[in-house]
Design an enzyme around this catalytic site. Structure first.
Site, PDB file in Angstrom:
ATOM      1  CB  CYS A 283      -0.942  -0.081   1.110  1.00 32.71           C
ATOM      2  SG  CYS A 283      -1.767  -1.408   1.497  1.00 32.71           S
ATOM      3  N   GLY A 285       1.392   4.202  -1.705  1.00 31.24           N
ATOM      4  CA  GLY A 285       0.866   5.607  -1.577  1.00 31.24           C
ATOM      5  C   GLY A 285       0.645   6.410  -0.407  1.00 31.24           C
ATOM      6  N   PRO A 286       1.372   7.654  -0.193  1.00 30.25           N
ATOM      7  CG  PRO A 286       1.676   9.778   0.769  1.00 30.25           C
ATOM      8  CD  PRO A 286       1.150   8.314   1.131  1.00 30.25           C
ATOM      9  N   GLY A 287       4.097   7.312  -1.046  1.00 33.47           N
ATOM     10  CA  GLY A 287       5.243   7.232  -1.401  1.00 33.47           C
ATOM     11  C   GLY A 287       6.589   7.609  -0.428  1.00 33.47           C
ATOM     12  CE  LYS A 289       5.497   3.582   7.163  1.00 36.41           C
ATOM     13  NZ  LYS A 289       4.480   4.656   7.009  1.00 36.41           N
ATOM     14  CG  ASP A 332      -7.766  -5.054  -4.307  1.00 40.42           C
ATOM     15  OD1 ASP A 332      -7.023  -5.113  -3.137  1.00 40.42           O
ATOM     16  OD2 ASP A 332      -8.975  -5.015  -4.187  1.00 40.42           O
ATOM     17  CB  CYS A 403      -0.711   6.141  10.688  1.00 43.86           C
ATOM     18  SG  CYS A 403      -0.357   7.737  11.575  1.00 43.86           S
TER      19      CYS A 403
END
Length: 468
Positions: A283, A285-287, A289, A332, A403
């Site tokens: 997963c 986005g937004p990039g 990590k 997905d 988070c």
């Protein structure tokens, strides 16, 4: 030259431009569900506020959003009618924040709010707003605190803590339960609630540049910085626009919370058996990590998957310097395990979650979430875990992060996933994280759970599982 308010008429006294910007942004958040961190900078640029006015607008906007639960509880004592139009509600919150938090002299706070009401809403509401704010100004913050204590009977009730610290009741309960589960006390709950109401410093990560060079680069832009609290790759920006830093423009540094930096480093440092060249960021986005992972291991190829095309575009922008080693994948994550079984050496699932661990940076998000939101998220999180586990080869490591400290989507998800799974070895993420941090991570058990008061970061959670 500032644009005139939309209801301006000849002979009218103009509103303060900074307060006008704040009103328009808070209305956008209140009515349209806008994100303040996107709407506010755009509005400041459009109004061409100078640096001083921009700083004031930022302080007033975020502060009003952050503390609106307290202001609503106080305003309920000052109004003879509970239901008011959104415009009036926003103006009353703004005025109360100036009176009780910014300690603006009452004549100035009330006058400016009434003038803003006349220009933006009309004269019909200005008299009501004037009367209510005068009642607010008749008591000190301490006297209002005593009143809210009296409302709830006891200081430590969920109701009082919710009102005074401006958190929905369900989040107060969720934080309390998580703190107890991780060996902390009720006193720590007060510390975390306070920390959520303190603005978060902008944290930069030095990815492909020495941290000393990044700080020098910041200095050349006439901005100040301090070292990070949690990891040695972090630099805290003391004011200014990170987009003006050359290393950020070039992609060799980026904006990333220290907790997020530590999660990426801990995941990358977890011991595995066998080859270590194919990493899946399920997963991505937004990039943030993804870029940090690419910088951490120049020998690894990162497969960055994202469900939404516009978020995959953000990943592409973040990983520019490492684009030759980052393969973008639109799809997905729940389908990857079946499509690519046993392919990856490491799998990171930075799962969609309630996000209540980032309340310092997203002040309005606390008002946009419900406890029930976690039910559907937990189903998604478990599906992603099942898929990620199928995509992981034997001897590899899976990292699951959120988070959020909410037990429903952290330890309870892991207990459900691990139940009866004989091929899983739970690694001590706390111990590995301590080796990657500049401080001792004082956690209990194998899971890493960060806190804003202890670690000056978002409340990131991380579990590490090795496949037999």
């Amino acid at each position: 030259m500032h644009e005139r308010p939309r209801n301006w008429r000849p002979g009218r006294q103009s509103s303060d431009p900074a307060r006008t910007v704040v009103f328009e942004v808070l209305m956008d958040v209140e009515v349209n569900g806008a994100y303040a961190n996107i709407a506010l900078p755009r509005a400041i640029r459009s109004a061409r506020l100078n640096r001083q006015d921009a700083a004031y607008a930022t302080n007033l906007a975020y502060g009003t959003l952050r503390m609106q639960g307290r202001w609503d509880a106080i305003l309920a004592h000052c109004m003879d009618r509970p239901d008011v139009d959104p415009e009036v509600r926003v103006l009353l919150r703004m005025g109360t924040h100036q009176l009780l938090e910014l300690r603006t002299p009452p004549h100035a706070a009330i006058h400016e709010t009434v003038m803003l009401a006349r220009n933006e809403v009309g004269t019909g509401s200005s008299g009501f707003i004037n009367a209510v704010l005068r009642r607010v100004s008749e008591r000190t913050p301490k006297q209002w605190q005593d009143q809210l204590k009296k409302d709830h009977g006891k200081v430590n009730t969920v109701g009082f803590l919710s009102d005074w610290f401006s958190h929905p009741k369900w989040i107060v309960r969720a934080l309390s339960e998580s703190l107890r589960a991780h060996g902390r006390t009720h006193k720590d709950l007060l510390s975390v609630l306070r920390a959520h109401n303190e603005p978060a410093a902008v944290a930069l990560v030095a990815r492909d540049i020495p941290v000393e060079e990044l700080r020098a680069d910041i200095g050349r832009g006439h901005m100040d910085s301090t070292p990070g609290h949690l990891v040695d790759t972090a630099v805290l920006l003391e004011g200014g626009d990170p987009g003006r830093v050359f290393a950020v423009k070039d992609g060799y540094a980026g904006v990333q919370d220290e907790g997020s930096q530590l999660v990426a480093r801990t995941f990358a440092a977890a011991p595995i058996d066998g080859p270590d060249g194919a990493w899946l960021d399920m997963c991505s986005g937004p990039g943030g990590k993804t870029a940090t992972l690419a910088a951490l291991n120049p020998k690894a190829t990162i497969f960055a998957n994202e469900l939404h095309e516009h978020r995959l575009d953000l990943v592409a922008n973040s990983v520019g310097p490492w684009s030759d080693r980052v393969n973008l994948r639109l799809g997905d994550g729940r389908e990857i395990g079946a499509e690519e079984p046993q392919r990856y050496d490491r799998v990171l699932i930075d799962a969609p979650c309630t996000g209540i661990g980032a309340l310092r940076r997203r002040p309005e998000s606390r008002w946009n979430k419900e406890a029930a939101d976690a039910f559907d998220l937990v189903k998604l999180q478990l599906s992603l875990l099942e898929s990620g586990w199928d995509a992981l080869r034997s001897g590899g490591v899976l990292g699951y992060s959120t988070c959020s400290p909410y037990l429903a989507e952290t330890t309870q998800v892991m207990e459900t996933f691990l139940a009866g799974r004989d091929d899983a070895i739970l690694l001590d993420a706390n111990e590995i994280a301590t080796g990657e941090s500049v401080m001792d991570i004082e956690g209990e058990g194998p899971y890493l759970q960060l806190w804003p008061d202890q670690h000056k970061s978002d409340s990131m959670f991380l579990a590490l599982i090795k496949k037999r």
